[in-house]
Motif scaffolding. Structure first.
Motif, PDB file in Angstrom:
ATOM      1  N   ALA A 273       0.845  -1.200   0.000  1.00  0.00           N
ATOM      2  CA  ALA A 273       0.000   0.000   0.000  1.00  0.00           C
ATOM      3  C   ALA A 273       0.877   1.246   0.000  1.00  0.00           C
ATOM      4  N   ALA A 293      -1.578   4.612  -8.168  1.00  0.00           N
ATOM      5  CA  ALA A 293      -2.424   3.415  -8.132  1.00  0.00           C
ATOM      6  C   ALA A 293      -2.243   2.545  -9.374  1.00  0.00           C
ATOM      7  N   ALA A 307      -2.261  -0.815  -3.288  1.00  0.00           N
ATOM      8  CA  ALA A 307      -3.450  -0.115  -2.802  1.00  0.00           C
ATOM      9  C   ALA A 307      -3.027   1.306  -2.431  1.00  0.00           C
ATOM     10  N   LEU A 339      -4.763  -5.182   4.700  1.00  0.00           N
ATOM     11  CA  LEU A 339      -4.137  -5.337   3.392  1.00  0.00           C
ATOM     12  C   LEU A 339      -2.893  -6.226   3.466  1.00  0.00           C
TER      13      LEU A 339
END
Length: 348
Positions: A273, A293, A307, A339
């Protein structure tokens, strides 16, 4: 407290090495009112060694040191009478929350954040008062104790942020900005968060981590960065410390990260992430968030994307499809832990 002024405006002759410090000058230095000093003298005997003409008080360096200790203890929640006894040296020095060596060892062995705050308002008030006095040692001691006893999340949400807001509101309403107070408090909060970002052996074992304090996962790290032009990164430092406290791998890049550097870091690290922090709408770069992204890495046919979490009030307004926008530190940590666990448990 709103009537405190800087020493630049003190009256001539307020302080001299031979005569001592006047009550007004000492009150400004400590961040309390002259009435408070007179009350402490009358009630607890914490008075000056020199009284000019029988009435006017003059405070020697020893008196000042005694009052500074009195302020430190009362700011930390020690009752004034007990603080006065300790400050005068008539009793053993009082350290709030102190116990035996066994108690300290047991406390260090507890998982961070296990102990709830009894009265967050008192902790916040004590921290703000120490900052107003520019009492750096007291600010540092209180922040260190806060994180050790309650953990990063509780300390940040219930004491650090409210204290910063209270300092800002108080001086704005009084017509004085007191920028030096906010700078001192912010710097020491940053320092406390940096210390919390270094995993100790006890914390690592409590989190089930290895020798480095980072949990063994198959997921990439969490990448933390302020968007270009954004210098306000204190909340991101709190998130970094919270991730370390949970044993999650993280890479902190700090303020105003250039777009090309951010893209290169994503491709090199393969993060699970990316958290992009924006404090104001003027720095919230939505095209950059979409670019991050879509950034990929890995072999053809098995490429991965990170993410993206949007942090900070700058992202307020319309949501970005496929991106998370947690409202606070606790929610961000929960989302990132999920995540990381999801990436660890995914096939392959």
């Amino acid at each position: 407290m709103g009537d405190i002024r800087s020493d630049q405006g003190r009256e001539p002759g307020a302080e001299s090495a031979g005569a001592g410090v006047t009550t007004g000058a000492l009150a400004r230095r400590l961040g309390v009112s002259p009435t408070t000093l007179r009350s402490w003298d009358r009630r607890y005997g914490v008075g000056p060694a020199i009284r000019s003409g029988g009435r006017h008080r003059r405070w020697t360096p020893q008196d000042v040191a005694m009052l500074e200790e009195m302020c430190r203890l009362t700011s930390a929640g020690v009752p004034p009478a007990e603080a006065a006894r300790a400050a005068k040296g008539s009793a053993d020095p009082v350290t709030p929350g102190a116990g035996t060596a066994g108690d300290e060892a047991e406390s260090r062995g507890r998982e961070a954040g296990a102990e709830p705050i009894g009265d967050p308002r008192q902790e916040c008030k004590g921290l703000a008062r120490a900052a107003v006095r520019l009492d750096a040692p007291s600010v540092d001691d209180q922040l260190t104790s806060l994180v050790e006893r309650h953990g990063v999340v509780v300390g940040w949400e219930e004491v650090m942020v409210p204290a910063l807001h209270a300092v800002g509101r108080k001086w704005e309403s009084a017509g004085d900005r007191y920028v030096e107070v906010e700078h001192l408090l912010s710097w020491h909060i940053s320092r406390a968060l940096h210390r919390a970002s270094v995993p100790t052996g006890v914390r690592a074992r409590a989190a089930g981590a290895g020798a480095t304090g980072v949990r063994a996962t198959g997921a990439g790290p969490v990448l933390l960065a302020c968007v270009p032009g954004e210098q306000h990164c204190l909340p991101l430092e709190a998130l970094h410390a919270g991730l370390v406290e949970q044993g999650l791998p993280t890479r902190m890049f700090g303020a105003a990260v250039p777009p090309e550097a951010l893209t290169a870091a994503v491709r090199r690290l393969g993060p699970v992430a990316v958290v992009l922090w924006s404090q104001t709408r003027s720095t919230a770069d939505r095209p950059l968030a979409r670019h991050v992204a879509s950034t990929s890495w890995g072999v053809r046919g098995a490429r991965s994307h990170p993410a993206v979490l949007l942090g900070g009030p700058g992202w307020a307004g319309r949501a970005e499809p496929g991106m998370l926008r947690p409202p606070g530190l606790r929610e961000a940590l929960t989302a990132l832990a999920g995540l990381a666990d999801g990436a660890t448990n995914s096939p392959g």
